[in-house]
Write a protein that holds these residues in place. Structure first.
Motif, short mmCIF file in Angstrom:
data_model
loop_
_atom_site.label_atom_id
_atom_site.label_comp_id
_atom_site.label_asym_id
_atom_site.label_seq_id
_atom_site.Cartn_x
_atom_site.Cartn_y
_atom_site.Cartn_z
N ASN A 6 0.85 -1.19 0.00
CA ASN A 6 0.00 0.00 0.00
C ASN A 6 0.88 1.24 0.00
N ASN A 7 0.27 2.35 0.22
CA ASN A 7 1.00 3.61 0.22
C ASN A 7 1.09 4.18 1.63
N GLN A 8 1.29 3.31 2.58
CA GLN A 8 1.35 3.76 3.96
C GLN A 8 2.48 4.75 4.16
N CYS A 9 2.21 5.73 4.96
CA CYS A 9 3.21 6.74 5.27
C CYS A 9 3.33 6.83 6.79
N ILE A 10 4.55 6.69 7.28
CA ILE A 10 4.79 6.76 8.71
C ILE A 10 5.47 8.08 9.01
N HIS A 11 4.77 8.94 9.66
CA HIS A 11 5.35 10.23 10.04
C HIS A 11 6.15 10.05 11.32
N HIS A 19 16.56 5.22 10.13
CA HIS A 19 15.46 5.05 9.18
C HIS A 19 14.72 6.35 8.92
N TRP A 20 15.08 7.38 9.61
CA TRP A 20 14.41 8.67 9.44
C TRP A 20 14.83 9.30 8.13
N ASP A 21 13.88 9.94 7.47
CA ASP A 21 14.16 10.61 6.21
C ASP A 21 13.63 12.04 6.27
N ASP A 22 13.98 12.79 5.28
CA ASP A 22 13.52 14.19 5.23
C ASP A 22 12.00 14.26 5.28
N ASP A 29 8.85 0.35 5.27
CA ASP A 29 7.49 0.07 4.81
C ASP A 29 6.55 -0.20 5.98
N SER A 30 7.13 -0.69 7.05
CA SER A 30 6.33 -0.95 8.24
C SER A 30 7.24 -0.85 9.45
N ILE A 31 6.66 -0.64 10.59
CA ILE A 31 7.41 -0.57 11.84
C ILE A 31 6.71 -1.43 12.88
#
Ligand code: SF4
Length: 55
Positions: A6-11, A19-22, A29-31
């Motif tokens: 899916n297009n899950q987005c983890i803020h 694993h942190w990104d801008d 993909d999952s945590i």
């Protein structure tokens, strides 16, 4: 229920994690969220990201 591909987005704003990104996002993909032992505050501090790894 799982949502593969899916297009899950983890803020996330934990900038010390590798694993942190801008844009305050997680690159995974999952945590896994884990219970923090010994904490019964009834607040959000009872949970923590178990996928965290320091940079
Ligand atoms: S693994 Fe957890 S702590 Fe690390 S960026 Fe992703 S959500 Fe944040």
């Amino acid at each position: 229920m799982a949502f593969p591909h899916n297009n899950q987005c983890i803020h996330c704003n934990v900038t010390s994690c590798k694993h942190w990104d801008d844009d305050d996002r997680c690159k995974l993909d999952s945590i896994k969220v884990a219970y923090r032992q010994g904490c019964n505050s009834g607040d959000c501090e009872e949970s923590m990201c178990a996928s965290y790894h320091t940079k």
